[in-house]
Design a protein around this motif. Structure first.
Motif, PDB file in Angstrom:
ATOM      1  N   ASN A 106     -79.929 -97.816  30.503  1.00  0.00           N
ATOM      2  CA  ASN A 106     -79.208 -97.451  31.536  1.00  0.00           C
ATOM      3  C   ASN A 106     -79.883 -96.255  32.584  1.00  0.00           C
ATOM      4  N   ARG A 107     -80.194 -96.654  33.614  1.00  0.00           N
ATOM      5  CA  ARG A 107     -80.825 -95.865  34.456  1.00  0.00           C
ATOM      6  C   ARG A 107     -80.282 -94.358  34.614  1.00  0.00           C
ATOM      7  N   GLU A 108     -78.827 -94.320  34.545  1.00  0.00           N
ATOM      8  CA  GLU A 108     -78.283 -92.829  34.549  1.00  0.00           C
ATOM      9  C   GLU A 108     -78.009 -92.141  33.472  1.00  0.00           C
ATOM     10  N   THR A 109     -77.723 -92.864  32.252  1.00  0.00           N
ATOM     11  CA  THR A 109     -77.587 -92.104  30.975  1.00  0.00           C
ATOM     12  C   THR A 109     -78.799 -92.184  30.108  1.00  0.00           C
ATOM     13  N   ARG A 110     -79.967 -92.879  30.406  1.00  0.00           N
ATOM     14  CA  ARG A 110     -81.231 -93.165  29.729  1.00  0.00           C
ATOM     15  C   ARG A 110     -80.921 -93.579  28.233  1.00  0.00           C
ATOM     16  N   SER A 111     -79.573 -94.365  28.015  1.00  0.00           N
ATOM     17  CA  SER A 111     -79.276 -94.732  26.811  1.00  0.00           C
ATOM     18  C   SER A 111     -79.487 -96.311  26.585  1.00  0.00           C
ATOM     19  N   ARG A 112     -79.799 -96.659  25.620  1.00  0.00           N
ATOM     20  CA  ARG A 112     -79.930 -98.276  25.401  1.00  0.00           C
ATOM     21  C   ARG A 112     -78.687 -99.097  25.527  1.00  0.00           C
ATOM     22  N   ILE A 113     -79.053-100.093  26.438  1.00  0.00           N
ATOM     23  CA  ILE A 113     -77.704-100.900  26.855  1.00  0.00           C
ATOM     24  C   ILE A 113     -77.487-101.950  25.594  1.00  0.00           C
ATOM     25  N   LYS A 114     -76.199-102.379  25.572  1.00  0.00           N
ATOM     26  CA  LYS A 114     -76.041-103.498  24.548  1.00  0.00           C
ATOM     27  C   LYS A 114     -76.910-105.132  25.069  1.00  0.00           C
ATOM     28  N   LEU A 115     -77.251-105.624  23.973  1.00  0.00           N
ATOM     29  CA  LEU A 115     -77.844-107.004  23.973  1.00  0.00           C
ATOM     30  C   LEU A 115     -77.329-107.824  25.024  1.00  0.00           C
ATOM     31  N   LEU A 116     -75.992-108.154  25.124  1.00  0.00           N
ATOM     32  CA  LEU A 116     -75.024-108.801  25.987  1.00  0.00           C
ATOM     33  C   LEU A 116     -75.211-108.266  27.469  1.00  0.00           C
ATOM     34  N   ASP A 117     -75.333-106.956  27.642  1.00  0.00           N
ATOM     35  CA  ASP A 117     -75.388-106.414  28.963  1.00  0.00           C
ATOM     36  C   ASP A 117     -76.967-106.572  29.479  1.00  0.00           C
ATOM     37  N   ALA A 118     -77.741-106.547  28.722  1.00  0.00           N
ATOM     38  CA  ALA A 118     -79.170-106.706  29.225  1.00  0.00           C
ATOM     39  C   ALA A 118     -79.581-108.197  29.714  1.00  0.00           C
ATOM     40  N   PHE A 119     -78.850-109.169  28.911  1.00  0.00           N
ATOM     41  CA  PHE A 119     -78.799-110.538  29.420  1.00  0.00           C
ATOM     42  C   PHE A 119     -78.157-110.601  30.467  1.00  0.00           C
ATOM     43  N   ASN A 120     -76.942-110.228  30.780  1.00  0.00           N
ATOM     44  CA  ASN A 120     -75.847-110.342  31.891  1.00  0.00           C
ATOM     45  C   ASN A 120     -76.515-109.564  33.183  1.00  0.00           C
ATOM     46  N   GLU A 121     -77.099-108.598  32.770  1.00  0.00           N
ATOM     47  CA  GLU A 121     -77.836-107.681  34.107  1.00  0.00           C
ATOM     48  C   GLU A 121     -79.036-108.644  34.671  1.00  0.00           C
ATOM     49  N   TYR A 122     -79.917-109.318  33.517  1.00  0.00           N
ATOM     50  CA  TYR A 122     -80.824-109.898  34.157  1.00  0.00           C
ATOM     51  C   TYR A 122     -80.475-111.259  35.083  1.00  0.00           C
ATOM     52  N   ALA A 123     -79.364-112.057  34.008  1.00  0.00           N
ATOM     53  CA  ALA A 123     -78.808-113.190  34.441  1.00  0.00           C
ATOM     54  C   ALA A 123     -78.267-113.225  35.798  1.00  0.00           C
ATOM     55  N   LEU A 124     -77.828-112.085  36.479  1.00  0.00           N
ATOM     56  CA  LEU A 124     -77.307-112.086  37.840  1.00  0.00           C
ATOM     57  C   LEU A 124     -78.521-111.731  38.720  1.00  0.00           C
ATOM     58  N   MET A 125     -79.475-111.653  38.390  1.00  0.00           N
ATOM     59  CA  MET A 125     -80.796-112.169  39.095  1.00  0.00           C
ATOM     60  C   MET A 125     -81.478-113.422  39.067  1.00  0.00           C
ATOM     61  N   GLU A 126     -81.138-114.073  37.986  1.00  0.00           N
ATOM     62  CA  GLU A 126     -81.542-115.504  37.813  1.00  0.00           C
ATOM     63  C   GLU A 126     -80.344-116.304  37.307  1.00  0.00           C
ATOM     64  N   GLN A 127     -79.376-116.327  38.060  1.00  0.00           N
ATOM     65  CA  GLN A 127     -78.317-117.097  37.776  1.00  0.00           C
ATOM     66  C   GLN A 127     -78.447-118.678  37.565  1.00  0.00           C
ATOM     67  N   GLU A 128     -79.034-119.224  38.324  1.00  0.00           N
ATOM     68  CA  GLU A 128     -79.422-120.723  37.947  1.00  0.00           C
ATOM     69  C   GLU A 128     -79.901-120.999  36.562  1.00  0.00           C
ATOM     70  N   ALA A 129     -81.041-120.242  36.358  1.00  0.00           N
ATOM     71  CA  ALA A 129     -81.868-120.254  35.108  1.00  0.00           C
ATOM     72  C   ALA A 129     -81.110-120.089  33.812  1.00  0.00           C
ATOM     73  N   ALA A 130     -80.443-118.983  34.188  1.00  0.00           N
ATOM     74  CA  ALA A 130     -79.352-118.476  32.987  1.00  0.00           C
ATOM     75  C   ALA A 130     -78.291-119.342  32.985  1.00  0.00           C
ATOM     76  N   LYS A 131     -77.616-120.081  33.780  1.00  0.00           N
ATOM     77  CA  LYS A 131     -76.839-120.930  33.633  1.00  0.00           C
ATOM     78  C   LYS A 131     -77.485-122.330  32.674  1.00  0.00           C
ATOM     79  N   SER A 132     -78.413-122.518  33.259  1.00  0.00           N
ATOM     80  CA  SER A 132     -79.294-123.831  32.280  1.00  0.00           C
ATOM     81  C   SER A 132     -79.463-123.292  31.002  1.00  0.00           C
TER      82      SER A 132
END
Length: 306
Positions: free
Chosen positions: A231-257
């Motif tokens: 996390n940019r603000e806290t410098r703490s490790r984010i959860k696995l689901l959050d990492a996927f979700n965050e990237y998926a928001l930038m690659e929505q069609e691929a993530a849905k596939s």
């Protein structure tokens, strides 16, 4: 789901001669040659002791990636002088190809933002690298619907991490293969030994499978798994689901596939690939727990909306 299947073979490579010790990581590793190909043996032993379960976790992850059509290094169970481990064929297939790891690709971002901290990686930085630097899909793997570029495949890697609770995709556990012509391709997914909660005891597994306390059940346990993205603000490790979700928001069609592929994953096939691990390496309670863990993670992934 009780159909008996043949166990995975445990390859005894005690006869091979070590070519080169592998310096990366903490585990005991070495390269050797066989029939003209290079293989890496990774022992469950490390500088910090024995990491039981890393061999079967690596094998199960490999077989599960195959079911999903996810580009991955192939692993087989092995022993070397009675030391447990896995073997994998070098995925650098052509002479002159090079593997550049994520920490090298992130060097500019790391230096400019965090004073050269080697463990730093943020989801949006990796997305920029995939779309602007790596660009091309893994070598030897076919494009899928809405999944053609490095970035579109990488979001699948992050889905896979969440599916198997892989908490070890740090910036040396992904990278790019550079061809002799200088073209960059996303490397296949590799090094999944720190997944599937392989390090907890069978007693803990049994308790979580049978507990009436919701907070102790597998459904809650899997939600704790953290990625190596910060996390940019806290410098703490984010959860696995959050990492996927965050990237998926930038690659929505691929993530849905990728999620559609996951939805169609046959639970019986998953159970069978787990059941094939020899009992001498993995107990029945470990197998039951691992299957439940994957089921819970699959359910959580399919519940995401973006």
């Amino acid at each position: 789901m009780n159909e008996a299947l043949e166990d995975y073979e445990i390859h005894d490579i005690s006869h091979v001669e070590k070519d080169l010790l592998e310096p990366l990581g903490t585990k005991s590793k070495f390269w050797y040659s066989s029939n003209g190909d290079e293989f890496l043996f990774k022992s469950v032993e490390s500088n910090n002791g024995i990491r039981f379960g890393e061999d079967w976790a690596e094998k199960i992850a490999c077989e599960l990636a195959h079911l999903l059509g996810l580009p991955h290094a192939h692993y087989e169970l092995a022993t070397y002088n009675n030391k447990r481990g896995v073997i994998t064929k070098n995925f650098i297939s052509e002479r002159g190809e090079q593997l550049m790891l994520g920490n090298e690709l992130l060097e500019t971002f790391i230096v400019s933002e965090d004073g050269n901290n080697p463990n730093i990686q943020y989801v949006d930085d990796v997305y920029k690298i995939m779309t602007n630097t790596v660009i091309n899909k893994p070598i030897g793997f076919s494009s899928l619907k809405e999944i053609k570029s490095a970035s579109e495949f990488f979001v699948g890697y992050l889905m896979f991490d969440a599916l198997i609770s892989n908490q070890d995709r740090h910036n040396e556990n992904w990278g790019t293969i550079i061809t002799v012509k200088g073209i960059k391709h996303l490397a296949p997914s590799y090094d999944h030994g720190a997944s599937l909660a392989r390090n907890i005891s069978d007693e803990v597994r049994h308790n979580r499978l049978t507990s009436n306390d919701r907070g102790q059940q597998v459904t809650q346990f899997v939600l704790k798994a953290k990625s190596w993205f910060l996390n940019r603000e806290t410098r703490s490790r984010i959860k696995l689901l959050d990492a996927f979700n965050e990237y998926a928001l930038m690659e929505q069609e691929a993530a849905k596939s990728w999620l559609k592929i996951l939805k169609e994953l046959d639970d019986e096939k998953v159970y069978h690939l787990i059941s094939r691990v020899p009992e001498v390496l993995m107990s029945q309670v470990s197998k039951d727990f691992t299957f439940k863990l994957i089921q819970c993670n699959k359910s959580n992934l399919l519940a995401l909306n973006f």
